[in-house]
Enzyme design. Structure first.
Site, mmCIF file in Angstrom:
data_model
loop_
_atom_site.group_PDB
_atom_site.id
_atom_site.type_symbol
_atom_site.label_atom_id
_atom_site.label_comp_id
_atom_site.label_asym_id
_atom_site.label_seq_id
_atom_site.Cartn_x
_atom_site.Cartn_y
_atom_site.Cartn_z
ATOM 1 N N GLN A 24 0.673 -1.360 0.268
ATOM 2 C CA GLN A 24 -0.183 0.227 0.360
ATOM 3 C C GLN A 24 0.607 1.389 -0.022
ATOM 4 O O GLN A 24 0.367 2.588 -0.522
ATOM 5 C CB GLN A 24 -0.743 0.149 1.033
ATOM 6 C CG GLN A 24 -0.130 0.047 2.594
ATOM 7 C CD GLN A 24 -1.349 0.157 3.638
ATOM 8 O OE1 GLN A 24 -1.611 -1.614 3.968
ATOM 9 N NE2 GLN A 24 -1.587 1.389 4.378
ATOM 10 N N CYS B 93 -5.040 0.414 3.692
ATOM 11 C CA CYS B 93 -5.685 -0.971 4.140
ATOM 12 C C CYS B 93 -7.021 -0.768 3.595
ATOM 13 O O CYS B 93 -7.326 -2.276 2.772
ATOM 14 C CB CYS B 93 -4.834 -1.066 5.202
ATOM 15 S SG CYS B 93 -5.441 0.276 6.756
ATOM 16 N N HIS C 234 -6.379 -0.902 10.704
ATOM 17 C CA HIS C 234 -5.406 -1.544 10.049
ATOM 18 C C HIS C 234 -6.651 -2.810 9.392
ATOM 19 O O HIS C 234 -7.774 -2.973 10.077
ATOM 20 C CB HIS C 234 -4.827 -1.954 10.115
ATOM 21 C CG HIS C 234 -3.870 -2.447 9.467
ATOM 22 N ND1 HIS C 234 -3.805 -2.201 7.670
ATOM 23 C CD2 HIS C 234 -2.772 -3.465 8.241
ATOM 24 C CE1 HIS C 234 -2.218 -2.845 6.452
ATOM 25 N NE2 HIS C 234 -2.075 -3.424 8.024
ATOM 26 N N ASN D 3 -1.055 -9.062 4.729
ATOM 27 C CA ASN D 3 -1.251 -8.102 5.097
ATOM 28 C C ASN D 3 -0.889 -7.773 3.165
ATOM 29 O O ASN D 3 -0.724 -8.057 2.507
ATOM 30 C CB ASN D 3 0.183 -7.876 6.157
ATOM 31 C CG ASN D 3 -0.555 -5.905 6.196
ATOM 32 O OD1 ASN D 3 -0.564 -6.023 6.032
ATOM 33 N ND2 ASN D 3 0.663 -6.397 7.436
#
Length: 349
Positions: free
Chosen positions: A149, A155, A292, A312
């Protein structure tokens, strides 16, 4: 002569690649004095190609010291969890959250007040009968390569897009990379790089005739103007989205048995931020607020216990090539880092 040049270039490339892949290790001697700590900071800066002027370096040195000491201490506790002094090591928790996080709880509350609710009918996997003991959607070809990102609180868009990519593959057997940037630029209900909510992103995709492929609308880690669709603009659609019952890891397991699921977590704390490998367990320091979003792409069990597989979007230098193993089945119903508090997934028939 040509062959010699080729060999020289090849050797240089090998050395460069080795430098990038080399693990940044900490030793006890690094903490013996202020001088050795400063040498460590300079070595870390060089390793991660992070440039700071003299004033900025002096300002950040204390933050770096505290983070480095925490990483070293955790890594010598004899646990499977190992931290890594990664590219975020001279940022404070608050700075990291501000730069990379998404104020998801704020936007989720706004979205709920505005009447966003997804597909009517509750939780579609409530009565699911077959729940395998383990599943890894990567092995089934339903998960794209790790993305990054960058310096943008997007995110929420990455989590939504990854979940849509996966359900599209599960339903059509076609794995495509979709455009996070389109969601960042065009979902006006949220804040782009300042944060957002994956449920809002799902609704945006539903209401705008789908989402285009990444090649048509590349990511650049910033807020841009929403582009109009061009001719032959390939789009992937969904039919809705649902929320998994809150604070219920078994319900989450039912959902992940059928598809990857977007979840919100606290991430600014040092144990999450510097995660390297092993099991992130209940009691680890994730931070004080949900800031997040990631995607649960599977679950399983091993000698350490039951775990979730977390995808992630900090790039492959974070965690286990971009992934995390997180404890599954905790005493706190919210789960590790609060991951069971707000799970959602897209619906596609």
């Amino acid at each position: 002569m040509t062959m010699m040049k080729f060999l020289i270039v090849f050797v240089v490339l090998i050395a460069f690649t080795s430098h990038l892949c080399e693990s940044f290790e900490l030793e006890r001697k690094d903490f013996e004095s202020e001088k050795s700590l400063m040498q460590l900071y300079k070595r870390w800066s060089s390793h991660h190609r992070i440039s700071r002027n003299a004033h900025e370096m002096h300002k950040r040195f204390k933050i770096f010291q505290d983070n480095a000491k925490h990483v070293f201490r955790v890594n010598h506790m004899g646990k499977s969890l190992k931290l890594r002094l990664n590219q975020f090591a001279d940022l404070s928790d608050d700075e990291f959250s501000m730069m990379y996080g998404s104020n998801i709880t704020h936007y989720d509350n706004l979205h709920a007040k505005a009447g966003g609710g997804g597909r009517v009918g509750g939780f579609m996997y409530e009565r699911a009968r077959y729940i395998p003991s383990s599943i890894d959607w990567r092995e089934k070809g339903a998960v794209n390569a790790i993305k990054n990102q960058g310096l943008c609180g997007s995110c929420w868009a990455f989590a939504a897009v990854a979940a849509v990519e996966s359900i599209h593959q599960i339903k059509t057997n076609e794995l495509v990379s979709l455009s996070e940037q389109e969601v960042v630029d065009c979902d006006y209900k949220v804040g782009g790089c300042r944060g957002g909510d994956y449920n809002s992103a799902f609704e945006f995709i539903m209401q705008n005739g789908g989402i285009t492929i990444e090649e048509n609308y590349p990511y650049f880690a910033g807020n841009g103007y929403c582009r109009r669709r061009g001719p032959n603009n390939e789009r992937v659609t969904i039919d809705g989205y649902e929320r998994v019952p809150r604070n219920n890891e078994y319900a989450l397991m039912k959902a992940v048995a059928h598809q990857p699921v977007a979840v919100a977590v606290a991430s600014s704390g040092s144990d999450f931020r510097f995660y390297g490998e092993g099991m992130l367990r209940e009691g680890s320091f994730c931070g004080y607020r949900i800031d997040h979003t990631v995607v649960v792409v599977g679950y399983g069990s091993d000698e350490e216990g039951d775990y979730w597989i977390i995808r992630n979007q900090y790039g492959t230098q974070w965690g286990m090539n971009g992934y995390m193993k997180m404890q599954r089945g905790t005493r706190n119903p919210q789960g590790v880092c609060g991951m069971a508090m707000q799970p959602s997934f897209p619906v596609k028939y």
